[in-house]
Design a protein around this motif. Structure first.
Motif, mmCIF file in Angstrom:
data_model
loop_
_atom_site.group_PDB
_atom_site.id
_atom_site.type_symbol
_atom_site.label_atom_id
_atom_site.label_comp_id
_atom_site.label_asym_id
_atom_site.label_seq_id
_atom_site.Cartn_x
_atom_site.Cartn_y
_atom_site.Cartn_z
ATOM 1 N N GLN A 97 0.832 -1.198 0.000
ATOM 2 C CA GLN A 97 0.000 0.000 0.000
ATOM 3 C C GLN A 97 0.869 1.250 0.000
ATOM 4 O O GLN A 97 1.806 1.380 0.784
ATOM 5 C CB GLN A 97 -0.916 0.004 1.229
ATOM 6 C CG GLN A 97 -1.813 -1.227 1.296
ATOM 7 C CD GLN A 97 -2.674 -1.384 0.057
ATOM 8 O OE1 GLN A 97 -3.295 -0.427 -0.398
ATOM 9 N NE2 GLN A 97 -2.688 -2.586 -0.494
ATOM 10 N N ALA A 151 -3.572 9.256 0.235
ATOM 11 C CA ALA A 151 -4.887 9.086 0.824
ATOM 12 C C ALA A 151 -5.841 8.496 -0.207
ATOM 13 O O ALA A 151 -5.826 8.867 -1.375
ATOM 14 C CB ALA A 151 -5.410 10.427 1.319
ATOM 15 N N ALA A 152 -6.666 7.541 0.236
ATOM 16 C CA ALA A 152 -7.643 6.936 -0.658
ATOM 17 C C ALA A 152 -8.838 7.871 -0.802
ATOM 18 O O ALA A 152 -9.164 8.640 0.110
ATOM 19 C CB ALA A 152 -8.094 5.602 -0.090
ATOM 20 N N SER A 186 -12.812 8.990 -0.985
ATOM 21 C CA SER A 186 -13.948 8.572 -0.175
ATOM 22 C C SER A 186 -14.799 7.573 -0.941
ATOM 23 O O SER A 186 -14.763 7.506 -2.170
ATOM 24 C CB SER A 186 -14.788 9.790 0.211
ATOM 25 O OG SER A 186 -15.325 10.402 -0.945
ATOM 26 N N ALA A 223 -13.684 4.486 9.845
ATOM 27 C CA ALA A 223 -12.826 4.450 8.651
ATOM 28 C C ALA A 223 -12.830 5.809 7.948
ATOM 29 O O ALA A 223 -13.883 6.259 7.483
ATOM 30 C CB ALA A 223 -13.297 3.366 7.699
ATOM 31 N N SER A 262 -11.943 6.838 5.035
ATOM 32 C CA SER A 262 -12.290 6.901 3.616
ATOM 33 C C SER A 262 -13.767 6.677 3.339
ATOM 34 O O SER A 262 -14.220 6.879 2.213
ATOM 35 C CB SER A 262 -11.472 5.868 2.834
ATOM 36 O OG SER A 262 -11.834 4.561 3.228
ATOM 37 N N VAL A 292 -10.269 -1.289 10.764
ATOM 38 C CA VAL A 292 -10.175 -0.091 9.932
ATOM 39 C C VAL A 292 -9.044 -0.249 8.920
ATOM 40 O O VAL A 292 -9.158 0.174 7.770
ATOM 41 C CB VAL A 292 -9.964 1.162 10.808
ATOM 42 C CG1 VAL A 292 -9.652 2.386 9.945
ATOM 43 C CG2 VAL A 292 -11.196 1.423 11.657
ATOM 44 N N ARG A 293 -7.956 -0.882 9.329
ATOM 45 C CA ARG A 293 -6.833 -1.075 8.404
ATOM 46 C C ARG A 293 -7.239 -1.906 7.199
ATOM 47 O O ARG A 293 -6.892 -1.585 6.062
ATOM 48 C CB ARG A 293 -5.669 -1.749 9.146
ATOM 49 C CG ARG A 293 -4.341 -1.736 8.386
ATOM 50 C CD ARG A 293 -4.148 -2.979 7.540
ATOM 51 N NE ARG A 293 -4.178 -4.194 8.332
ATOM 52 C CZ ARG A 293 -4.300 -5.412 7.809
ATOM 53 N NH1 ARG A 293 -4.419 -5.580 6.503
ATOM 54 N NH2 ARG A 293 -4.344 -6.473 8.592
ATOM 55 N N GLU A 299 -9.385 0.336 4.943
ATOM 56 C CA GLU A 299 -8.623 1.384 4.265
ATOM 57 C C GLU A 299 -7.706 0.826 3.181
ATOM 58 O O GLU A 299 -7.562 1.413 2.100
ATOM 59 C CB GLU A 299 -7.807 2.174 5.292
ATOM 60 C CG GLU A 299 -8.656 2.983 6.259
ATOM 61 C CD GLU A 299 -9.480 4.041 5.549
ATOM 62 O OE1 GLU A 299 -8.896 4.954 4.934
ATOM 63 O OE2 GLU A 299 -10.717 3.947 5.604
ATOM 64 N N ASP A 300 -7.089 -0.324 3.444
ATOM 65 C CA ASP A 300 -6.214 -0.931 2.439
ATOM 66 C C ASP A 300 -6.999 -1.317 1.186
ATOM 67 O O ASP A 300 -6.544 -1.106 0.058
ATOM 68 C CB ASP A 300 -5.522 -2.170 3.011
ATOM 69 C CG ASP A 300 -4.353 -1.832 3.923
ATOM 70 O OD1 ASP A 300 -4.052 -0.629 4.074
ATOM 71 O OD2 ASP A 300 -3.735 -2.768 4.464
ATOM 72 N N VAL A 324 -9.883 -0.074 0.130
ATOM 73 C CA VAL A 324 -10.353 1.142 -0.553
ATOM 74 C C VAL A 324 -9.222 1.779 -1.352
ATOM 75 O O VAL A 324 -9.391 2.161 -2.512
ATOM 76 C CB VAL A 324 -10.941 2.145 0.459
ATOM 77 C CG1 VAL A 324 -11.216 3.495 -0.209
ATOM 78 C CG2 VAL A 324 -12.225 1.604 1.071
ATOM 79 N N ALA A 325 -8.051 1.875 -0.743
ATOM 80 C CA ALA A 325 -6.917 2.494 -1.420
ATOM 81 C C ALA A 325 -6.531 1.716 -2.681
ATOM 82 O O ALA A 325 -6.233 2.308 -3.723
ATOM 83 C CB ALA A 325 -5.722 2.586 -0.472
#
Length: 238
Positions: free
Chosen positions: A7, A11-12, A14, A53, A55, A123-124, A127-128, A130-131
């Motif tokens: 990763q 920033a990813a 929204s 989260a 994002s 959350v990690r 987020e991973d 989504v990114a």
């Protein structure tokens, strides 16, 4: 472990999240999304992670018609402000996911679809995924398979699969919004029986990139899973 994409730090964008909690809970024997796990309903644990989260801009919950009022009340009572809609699901998971995506903001570039029966997503993990989806259009968390897997027909082993090439895919599975809406509709039109949303975009020839999942991101399927959930709830409690 080299399968997973590293990763980057950017920033990813929204996204909207669809939490599907419309199943019949046949194997559990009762409504697993409302099951008490460590003092909270399972669905509340799940929605709290999406609330945290960065994002995720909004959450749409898809559930059975008879559970809509109760789930809406739980969201209000627990201050889950990102939940903008609680809507009824369809006859199967694919239809429920499709209905949820139609309720998302038309401005959302990405849509994450998550099983409401996975209360301990981190959350990690969110987020991973989504990114990565922001870069590739489709992403899903996964963990390596630990057990030896046999391919069986009529009770007889046909072959032993290469465990090093097998991964158990989790949720949230995150996609370009237009892509997943079209893919789910195509699956419904073709009466395709799918077990996850990645399969819908795979049918269109789209590649799904795997991100690192989490062993704690279990799916509550049988009563035995609730015992594991109690341990995870104790670890996750503030």
């Amino acid at each position: 472990m080299g399968l997973f994409k590293k990763q980057k730090k950017e920033a990813a964008p929204s996204c909207s999240a669809v939490v599907v909690a419309a199943g019949s809970s046949t194997r559990m024997g009762f409504d697993k999304v409302l099951a008490d796990v460590g003092g909270l309903p399972a669905i509340v644990w799940c929605l709290r992670r999406f609330e945290e989260a960065p994002s995720v801009n909004e959450v749409v919950v898809v559930t059975r018609t008879d559970l809509v009022p109760e789930v809406a009340r739980l969201c209000q009572d627990h201050g889950l402000t990102k939940v903008v809609k609680v809507v009824r699901g369809g006859e199967d998971r694919t239809q429920s996911a499709r209905l949820g995506t139609l309720e998302c903001s038309p401005k959302a570039k990405l849509i994450a679809i998550h099983d409401g029966a996975r209360p301990f997503v981190t959350v990690r993990v969110i987020e991973d995924a989504v990114a990565q989806a922001a870069r590739s259009g489709a992403a899903a968390p996964a963990v390596p398979v630990k057990d030896t897997i046999k391919e069986v027909r009529d009770g007889l082993v046909e072959r032993t699969l290469d465990r090093s090439a097998l991964y158990a895919v989790q949720t949230p599975q995150v996609f370009d919004g237009d892509l997943i809406r079209a893919a789910l509709q195509k699956a419904l039109d073709d009466a395709a029986r799918l077990t996850d949303d990645c399969a819908a975009v795979e049918r269109l020839g789209m590649k799904v990139v795997l991100t690192r999942g989490d062993e704690r991101n279990i799916k509550l399927t049988t009563p035995a899973d609730l015992l594991i959930g109690e341990v995870l709830a104790e670890e996750a409690a503030p």
